[in-house]
Design a protein around this motif. Structure first.
Motif, PDB file in Angstrom:
ATOM      1  N   THR A 111      58.901  15.266  61.116  1.00  0.00           N
ATOM      2  CA  THR A 111      58.757  16.550  60.647  1.00  0.00           C
ATOM      3  C   THR A 111      58.585  16.474  59.145  1.00  0.00           C
ATOM      4  N   ILE A 112      57.630  17.165  58.502  1.00  0.00           N
ATOM      5  CA  ILE A 112      57.391  16.998  56.917  1.00  0.00           C
ATOM      6  C   ILE A 112      57.886  18.395  56.514  1.00  0.00           C
ATOM      7  N   THR A 113      58.794  18.401  55.519  1.00  0.00           N
ATOM      8  CA  THR A 113      59.419  19.538  55.073  1.00  0.00           C
ATOM      9  C   THR A 113      58.288  20.373  54.122  1.00  0.00           C
ATOM     10  N   GLU A 114      58.406  21.658  53.728  1.00  0.00           N
ATOM     11  CA  GLU A 114      57.333  21.921  52.954  1.00  0.00           C
ATOM     12  C   GLU A 114      57.207  21.394  51.455  1.00  0.00           C
ATOM     13  N   LEU A 115      56.186  20.912  51.317  1.00  0.00           N
ATOM     14  CA  LEU A 115      55.503  20.457  50.050  1.00  0.00           C
ATOM     15  C   LEU A 115      55.686  21.422  48.831  1.00  0.00           C
ATOM     16  N   PHE A 116      55.861  20.863  47.685  1.00  0.00           N
ATOM     17  CA  PHE A 116      55.758  21.837  46.401  1.00  0.00           C
ATOM     18  C   PHE A 116      55.836  20.962  45.089  1.00  0.00           C
ATOM     19  N   PRO A 117      55.353  21.522  44.225  1.00  0.00           N
ATOM     20  CA  PRO A 117      55.179  20.766  42.860  1.00  0.00           C
ATOM     21  C   PRO A 117      56.536  20.760  42.135  1.00  0.00           C
ATOM     22  N   THR A 118      56.972  19.661  41.749  1.00  0.00           N
ATOM     23  CA  THR A 118      58.253  19.345  40.767  1.00  0.00           C
ATOM     24  C   THR A 118      58.047  18.485  39.652  1.00  0.00           C
ATOM     25  N   GLU A 119      58.770  19.017  38.493  1.00  0.00           N
ATOM     26  CA  GLU A 119      58.521  18.390  37.349  1.00  0.00           C
ATOM     27  C   GLU A 119      57.274  18.612  36.781  1.00  0.00           C
ATOM     28  N   VAL A 120      57.008  19.845  36.615  1.00  0.00           N
ATOM     29  CA  VAL A 120      55.632  20.395  36.339  1.00  0.00           C
ATOM     30  C   VAL A 120      55.587  21.612  35.301  1.00  0.00           C
ATOM     31  N   PRO A 121      54.947  21.755  34.796  1.00  0.00           N
ATOM     32  CA  PRO A 121      54.775  22.849  33.542  1.00  0.00           C
ATOM     33  C   PRO A 121      54.647  24.261  34.348  1.00  0.00           C
ATOM     34  N   ILE A 122      55.415  25.254  33.484  1.00  0.00           N
ATOM     35  CA  ILE A 122      55.537  26.636  34.114  1.00  0.00           C
ATOM     36  C   ILE A 122      54.554  27.657  33.569  1.00  0.00           C
ATOM     37  N   THR A 123      54.156  28.434  34.329  1.00  0.00           N
ATOM     38  CA  THR A 123      52.966  29.431  33.730  1.00  0.00           C
ATOM     39  C   THR A 123      53.769  30.868  33.644  1.00  0.00           C
ATOM     40  N   SER A 124      53.061  31.600  32.623  1.00  0.00           N
ATOM     41  CA  SER A 124      53.332  32.808  32.379  1.00  0.00           C
ATOM     42  C   SER A 124      52.161  33.564  32.022  1.00  0.00           C
ATOM     43  N   ASN A 125      52.280  34.965  32.232  1.00  0.00           N
ATOM     44  CA  ASN A 125      51.188  35.897  31.620  1.00  0.00           C
ATOM     45  C   ASN A 125      51.839  36.843  30.547  1.00  0.00           C
TER      46      ASN A 125
END
Ligand SMILES: Cc1cc2nc3c(=O)[nH]c(=O)nc-3n(C[C@H](O)[C@H](O)[C@H](O)COP(=O)(O)OP(=O)(O)OC[C@H]3O[C@@H](n4cnc5c(N)ncnc54)[C@H](O)[C@@H]3O)c2cc1C
Length: 415
Positions: free
Chosen positions: A186-200
């Motif tokens: 089983t592969i658990t959901e992949l997501f980015p970590t240790e990454v810059p955060i975006t804002s509008n």
């Protein structure tokens, strides 16, 4: 026929191949890139933060993605083993802030070369520019690997050390997840970590704070009820798309999780610019600065409190005229200014992509892996190590530690 095939020559695969070949066993290490350890070579800004000199409990605290899974592996090989290991190979290490360990030479290549020399010493066969396309499985038994040209290579053990999906030009393109799935994992959901955060936010769009760094602030990701789900006290940076820097990187995975929890893209974050002062203490300090120069314009009496650009921004946000002096300052406006210094709240809408992240969150489910051996619970002769597993740490040497530890332990089982 090989005793062991290791797929992937990052830190986990290099260590797994060295460890598996300790008793003169025939080991083949395959990597699709032309060089081994491409990501390792650019790690730590080219200096390679190879591990961290803290207790097991501290290590695990800094590996929020299934760090506890590593407890039993640490009994075999841990961060202190890594330090001794490299020192024995002639790579002297030095400790920097927060226990971070780097080669004294400040050159990641020394770490990569030391591991490569061990491969040669242990007579590990290395095939670079060679892509594994799938596992060779017959009657639910892992027989070996299959290469691009359909060539089959047989082995008694296979170790998958293909890394995550981040920074794909280094070779980490997520192939291992396909191999693991092929083997029934089983592969658990992949997501980015240790990454810059975006804002509008308007202040981001207008770029008025771009390039400004704040030292030792407390950055929080907020739940729907306004309470922090996580707070990190470190430095941060305003960028042209949002925020970055150590505190933002550490908060990034919690932005992802909080978006899912709140079922919405836009969530709140908060900065406490003076986390070591109470509202009362900060008010006293600001009031004293104003009183000591009451005839001066506020922007001058408060000079040095925070970075000038941030000071002007917060004063404007508090509806305080920068040019007015302390005699005219209204209590409500001052209270609002203090409130912003302690609770500057803004909206974020996600992070940069998994490809741009330092680390990939999620991966091969650790529920299907034996923690003391890194062996598959589904196949006796299949092992996993490194970032392909659902283990991820903060920046600070924790990810390479996890890769080297799991690589060593996986290799040991194949001797
Ligand atoms: C810019 C940057 C800086 C970093 N700095 C640090 C740091 O200082 N300290 C720290 O702890 N962590 C750091 N990290 C994270 C750390 O580098 C990774 O967690 C670590 O490299 C993972 O090791 P790994 O062996 O699991 O995988 P990787 O290093 O990703 O290696 C996987 C290897 O598998 C090979 N491969 C993939 N698929 C195939 C296939 N099908 N066939 C053959 N070969 C294949 C790839 O070519 C690659 O060589 C950094 C990450 C980045 C992006």
């Amino acid at each position: 026929m090989y005793e062991t095939i290791v797929i992937g020559g990052g830190p986990s695969g290099l260590m797994a191949a060295i460890s598996a070949s300790e008793n003169n066993k025939k080991v083949l290490l395959i990597d699709k890139k032309d060089q081994l350890g491409r990501k390792l070579q650019i790690s730590g800004g080219g200096r390679c933060n190879v591990t961290n000199n803290v207790s097991h409990d501290e290590l695990i605290k800094h590996i929020p993605g299934n760090g506890k899974f590593l407890y039993s592996a640490f009994n075999t090989f841990d961060n202190y083993s890594i330090i001794r290991y490299f020192e024995n190979l002639g790579v002297a290490l030095k400790e920097e802030d927060h226990g971070r360990m780097f080669p004294k030479s400040n050159n990641a290549k020394d770490v990569v070369n030391a591991l490569k020399e061990q491969l040669i010493k242990n007579q590990v066969e290395v095939k670079t520019t060679t892509k594994v396309t799938s596992l060779w499985i017959e009657d639910n038994t892992i027989k070996g690997v299959i290469l691009s040209e359909g060539v089959k290579i047989e082995a008694n053990h296979v170790i998958i050390a293909t890394g995550g999906k981040s920074v794909p030009h280094t070779g980490s393109t997520g192939d291992g997840y396909t191999f693991a799935t092929q083997a029934g994992h089983t592969i658990t959901e992949l997501f980015p970590t240790e990454v810059p955060i975006t804002s509008n936010e308007p202040f981001v769009k207008s770029k008025i704070l771009q390039g400004l760094s704040l030292q030792n602030i407390a950055l929080s990701v907020l739940r729907k009820n306004g309470k922090p789900s996580i707070t990190h006290q470190m430095d941060m940076l305003f960028t042209h798309f949002g925020i970055s820097g150590p505190a933002a990187l550490r908060c990034s995975q919690f932005v992802y999780h909080e978006q899912k929890r709140q079922k919405q893209k836009e969530i709140k974050m908060m900065i406490d610019v003076f986390p070591d002062l109470s509202v009362g203490q900060l008010t006293q300090r600001v009031q004293k600065m104003i009183n000591d120069a009451k005839d001066k314009a506020i922007k001058n009496s408060l000079k040095g409190l925070v970075h000038e650009r941030f000071l002007h921004f917060l004063l404007e946000q508090s509806n305080i005229n920068l040019e007015e002096n302390g005699h005219h300052l209204k209590k409500e406006a001052l209270d609002q200014f203090i409130h912003l210094l302690k609770h500057f709240t803004f909206t974020v809408n996600g992070t940069l992509s998994i490809e741009k992240a330092f680390v990939t969150g999620g991966g091969v489910s650790v529920k299907e892996i034996i923690p003391a051996t890194m062996g598959s619970k589904l196949h006796d002769n299949l092992f996993f190590c490194g970032e392909v597993l659902d283990i991820h740490g903060y920046t600070g040497g924790y990810n390479i530690t996890s890769a080297l530890v799991t690589g060593y332990v996986a290799g040991m089982q194949c001797r």
